[in-house]
Design a protein around this motif. Structure first.
Motif, PDB file in Angstrom:
ATOM      1  N   GLN A 210       0.911  -1.423  -0.016  1.00  0.00           N
ATOM      2  CA  GLN A 210      -0.232   0.120  -0.074  1.00  0.00           C
ATOM      3  C   GLN A 210       0.880   1.387   0.253  1.00  0.00           C
ATOM      4  O   GLN A 210       0.321   2.362  -0.174  1.00  0.00           O
TER       5      GLN A 210
ATOM      6  N   THR B 152      -2.166   6.591  -3.434  1.00  0.00           N
ATOM      7  CA  THR B 152      -2.012   6.015  -1.948  1.00  0.00           C
ATOM      8  C   THR B 152      -3.487   6.401  -1.384  1.00  0.00           C
ATOM      9  O   THR B 152      -4.192   5.572  -0.918  1.00  0.00           O
ATOM     10  N   ARG B 153      -3.807   7.696  -1.553  1.00  0.00           N
ATOM     11  CA  ARG B 153      -5.053   8.201  -1.303  1.00  0.00           C
ATOM     12  C   ARG B 153      -6.413   7.633  -1.586  1.00  0.00           C
ATOM     13  O   ARG B 153      -7.083   7.017  -0.941  1.00  0.00           O
TER      14      ARG B 153
ATOM     15  N   HIS C  93      -6.447   4.665  -3.016  1.00  0.00           N
ATOM     16  CA  HIS C  93      -6.616   3.573  -2.797  1.00  0.00           C
ATOM     17  C   HIS C  93      -7.437   3.163  -1.864  1.00  0.00           C
ATOM     18  O   HIS C  93      -8.283   1.992  -1.687  1.00  0.00           O
ATOM     19  N   GLN C  94      -7.606   4.141  -0.805  1.00  0.00           N
ATOM     20  CA  GLN C  94      -8.489   3.788   0.638  1.00  0.00           C
ATOM     21  C   GLN C  94      -9.830   3.978   0.033  1.00  0.00           C
ATOM     22  O   GLN C  94     -10.812   3.352   0.692  1.00  0.00           O
ATOM     23  N   LEU C  95     -10.252   4.664  -1.292  1.00  0.00           N
ATOM     24  CA  LEU C  95     -11.627   5.030  -1.764  1.00  0.00           C
ATOM     25  C   LEU C  95     -11.929   3.800  -2.725  1.00  0.00           C
ATOM     26  O   LEU C  95     -13.141   3.999  -3.374  1.00  0.00           O
TER      27      LEU C  95
END
Length: 414
Positions: A130, A275-276, A278-280
């Protein structure tokens, strides 16, 4: 491995300096092209041929490099190959003909061919998945800093040392960084996730990567995005700005500086954004494709010469010209870890083979038009050459949306 200060000091910093140097070598050609051409009487086709040697030798090294990185000590491979770049810089510095310039430029390309891939190989083994896009982005940003210092700062330095003196200094710097990589990077990089397969199996797996639908679907767009911007920033952007836009050498170097700054921001910003997102639920591939679409539109704006500030257009090209690099992280996570080096170098092989062809062919296409008495080519020659490569980028994006979606059929990721 955790992203501690020790990681950044002993792993990231040496590799970052190596890639800084690699990109400096790549981009400086665009700034020194004019004095080199004037001193040795070189035309656009010859300039393109000389500049493309870097990419030809670089590309030729990628497949064997992937096997070496998956099989042997990463730091030894990277440091040893850097010595060839130092030799190439010296050949270039003392060259008296186009052939020697080509050879020197080629040796430089061969010598720095491991700078990015060795870092990516190490990070794929050491960094949590991640965080991989972010760390890769930081590594790429350091290369962007090399591009920055190879533009306007070099233009200011040339009157003092000349292009030959510059390359003597680069040869010495290359030796220093090679020693740093060899002595600073810990051996643990090659101890984890090293391939134990026979050489024949490694070669077979390397070739199999190119047949994977998952690879073939994303590779054309990623490759052309990177290759076109590399070919522009390392040579043809400077020629366009001088010959088409009528800018001075200093103004050209300034715009190249801002474009390279956009690239640095793209490497860092897109890695962070991936990276940000990816959380969504958004993948690195999706972010990459979106960025490449904007890059293609920026090329169209350039070709149509719309009334938009040139600095903004070139910053956009720089920022989104980095979009294709997100595919390194995306693809390395779809393949087994033991193939990480070969997956990255397979993509890199296509990137630099394409950069070689694009940089050379742009010069050939421009040369199809007759020059005037002062050696200048018509506007249509430049627009046609640039439009040809821009059209290839649009076709590659179309292929991504039309190609079949199939998973990797090699061994499952570990």
């Amino acid at each position: 491995m955790k992203l501690t200060p020790r990681f950044f000091l002993h792993v990231f910093l040496p590799f970052a300096l190596g890639y800084y140097l690699s990109y400096f070598y790549r981009v400086v050609n665009g700034v020194i092209a004019e004095p080199v051409a004037l001193e040795l009487g070189l035309g656009p086709a010859t300039l393109g041929w000389i500049g493309s040697a870097y990419f030809l030798f670089f590309a030729a090294a990628q497949l064997p490099l992937g096997v070496l990185l998956d099989r042997y000590d990463t730091r030894k491979v990277a440091a040893s190959i850097l010595l060839l770049a130092a030799a190439g810089a010296l050949v270039f510095a003392f060259a008296t003909s186009a052939a020697l310039l080509w050879l020197g430029r080629g040796l430089i390309g061969l010598g720095v061919s491991a700078c990015l891939m060795s870092a990516f190989r190490a990070y794929a083994a050491l960094v949590p998945p991640q965080r991989l896009a972010m760390i890769n982005g930081l590594q790429l940003a350091c290369g962007g800093l090399g591009a920055l210092t190879a533009t306007a700062p070099v233009e200011l330095l040339l009157p003092l040392v000349g292009w030959r003196g510059l390359f003597v200094g680069l040869a010495l710097l290359t030796l220093v960084i090679a020693v740093l990589v060899r002595l600073r990077v810990p051996e643990i990089l090659s101890a984890e996730n090293r391939s134990s397969d026979s050489l024949s199996i490694q070669i077979k797996d390397s070739l199999a990567i190119f047949r994977q639908p998952a690879f073939l679907r994303v590779a054309p767009a990623s490759v052309l995005n990177q290759a076109i911007y590399i070919a522009l920033l390392s040579l043809w952007a400077g020629v366009w700005l001088r010959e088409v836009e009528g800018l001075s050498a200093a103004a050209t170097a300034d715009l190249l500086f801002w474009s390279a700054a956009g690239m640095v921001a793209g490497f860092m910003g897109l890695g962070w954004l991936t990276t940000r997102l990816h959380q969504l639920g958004f993948s690195a591939t999706q972010v990459s494709i979106a960025g490449m679409l904007i890059f293609s539109l920026s090329l169209l704006i350039l070709l149509l010469r719309l009334p938009i500030p040139a600095s903004l257009v070139w910053i956009l090209l720089g920022f989104f010209g980095s979009s294709g690099t997100l595919m390194y992280a995306a693809l390395s996570q779809q393949f087994p870890k033991k193939l990480a080096g070969r997956v990255n170098t397979a993509l890199n092989l296509l990137v630099f083979s394409s950069a070689f062809l694009i940089q050379w062919l742009i010069g050939v296409l421009i040369g199809l038009w007759p020059a005037d008495s002062e050696g200048n080519y018509p506007l249509l020659a430049y627009i046609s050459a640039f439009a040809a490569v821009a059209g290839c980028q649009f076709l590659a994006l179309l292929w991504y949306f039309l190609a079949p979606r199939k998973p990797v059929t090699l061994e499952s990721p570990e």
